[in-house]
Design a protein around this motif. Structure first.
Motif, mmCIF file in Angstrom:
data_model
loop_
_atom_site.group_PDB
_atom_site.id
_atom_site.type_symbol
_atom_site.label_atom_id
_atom_site.label_comp_id
_atom_site.label_asym_id
_atom_site.label_seq_id
_atom_site.Cartn_x
_atom_site.Cartn_y
_atom_site.Cartn_z
ATOM 1 N N TYR A 149 0.840 -1.199 0.000
ATOM 2 C CA TYR A 149 0.000 0.000 0.000
ATOM 3 C C TYR A 149 0.874 1.248 0.000
ATOM 4 C CZ TYR A 149 -3.214 3.615 1.460
ATOM 5 O OH TYR A 149 -3.942 4.781 1.512
ATOM 6 N N ASP A 150 0.492 2.231 -0.804
ATOM 7 C CA ASP A 150 1.119 3.548 -0.819
ATOM 8 C C ASP A 150 0.071 4.533 -1.317
ATOM 9 O OD1 ASP A 150 2.997 5.577 -0.591
ATOM 10 O OD2 ASP A 150 4.542 4.534 -1.725
ATOM 11 N N SER A 151 0.424 5.799 -1.357
ATOM 12 C CA SER A 151 -0.545 6.837 -1.712
ATOM 13 C C SER A 151 -1.047 6.724 -3.153
ATOM 14 C CB SER A 151 0.065 8.224 -1.486
ATOM 15 O OG SER A 151 1.220 8.372 -2.292
ATOM 16 N N ASP A 152 -0.339 5.978 -4.006
ATOM 17 C CA ASP A 152 -0.728 5.892 -5.412
ATOM 18 C C ASP A 152 -1.693 4.750 -5.729
ATOM 19 O OD1 ASP A 152 1.097 3.833 -4.988
ATOM 20 O OD2 ASP A 152 2.153 4.151 -6.885
ATOM 21 N N VAL A 153 -2.085 3.957 -4.737
ATOM 22 C CA VAL A 153 -2.980 2.838 -5.024
ATOM 23 C C VAL A 153 -4.334 3.353 -5.506
ATOM 24 C CG1 VAL A 153 -1.845 1.358 -3.314
ATOM 25 C CG2 VAL A 153 -3.908 2.626 -2.665
ATOM 26 N N ASP A 154 -5.104 2.495 -6.120
ATOM 27 C CA ASP A 154 -6.425 2.868 -6.603
ATOM 28 C C ASP A 154 -7.430 2.674 -5.465
ATOM 29 O OD1 ASP A 154 -9.135 2.372 -7.826
ATOM 30 O OD2 ASP A 154 -7.995 3.012 -9.594
ATOM 31 N N HIS A 155 -7.873 3.777 -4.895
ATOM 32 C CA HIS A 155 -8.763 3.718 -3.730
ATOM 33 C C HIS A 155 -10.150 3.206 -4.087
ATOM 34 C CE1 HIS A 155 -5.886 5.340 -0.888
ATOM 35 N NE2 HIS A 155 -5.476 6.113 -1.884
ATOM 36 N N ASP A 156 -10.595 3.438 -5.327
ATOM 37 C CA ASP A 156 -11.887 2.894 -5.750
ATOM 38 C C ASP A 156 -11.834 1.372 -5.792
ATOM 39 O OD1 ASP A 156 -13.061 5.398 -5.970
ATOM 40 O OD2 ASP A 156 -12.566 5.585 -8.113
#
Length: 141
Positions: free
Chosen positions: A30-37
């Motif tokens: 997990y990092d800030s660039d993952v797809d949150h949707d």
């Protein structure tokens, strides 16, 4: 109404990963660039939050977010097997070609067998992320 280029926009990203209600899913990388949707869709379908890297219980699916500069892919794939239950699946999620952090398919093809895994398919999961389905060697599913 036209089709969307983003499979997650229709709520089908978890379905594209064959994730079903009640499955236990662990998320690694997990990092800030993952797809949150996509993350939200997986949790909506399973009815539970995804487990993190600290989890010790058996899981049905591992979502491994991986970028070119994240380190040694073989080590990460081996680590992803730690909590994976029998007949479990690892989905290696990597940025699509042309996106920062893109992982060459040849790198995945080289790393998977060394980790004891076999790639069965690669799909476009979202507009920015591809997914490669990995299973233990010897399994055809």
């Amino acid at each position: 109404m036209g089709a969307t280029a983003d499979p997650a926009a229709s709520g089908g990203a978890a379905k594209r990963l064959s994730i079903t209600p009640g499955q236990v899913v662990q998320e690694l990388g997990y990092d800030s660039d993952v797809d949150h949707d996509l993350r939200d869709d997986v949790e909506d379908v399973t009815g539970a939050e995804m487990l993190d890297e600290e989890a010790v219980e058996a899981v049905d699916v591992v979502l491994l977010w991986w970028r070119e500069d994240d380190g040694d892919l073989v080590d990460a794939l081996v680590d992803s097997l730690t909590s994976l239950g029998d007949n479990g699946v690892v989905w290696l999620l990597s940025p699509k070609s042309g996106r920062p952090g893109h992982v060459e398919p040849a790198d995945i093809d080289d790393a998977a067998p060394t980790a004891g895994l076999h790639a069965t398919s690669t799909i476009a999961v979202t507009s920015d992320w591809s997914g490669t389905r990995l299973v233990a060697r010897g399994r055809k599913g």
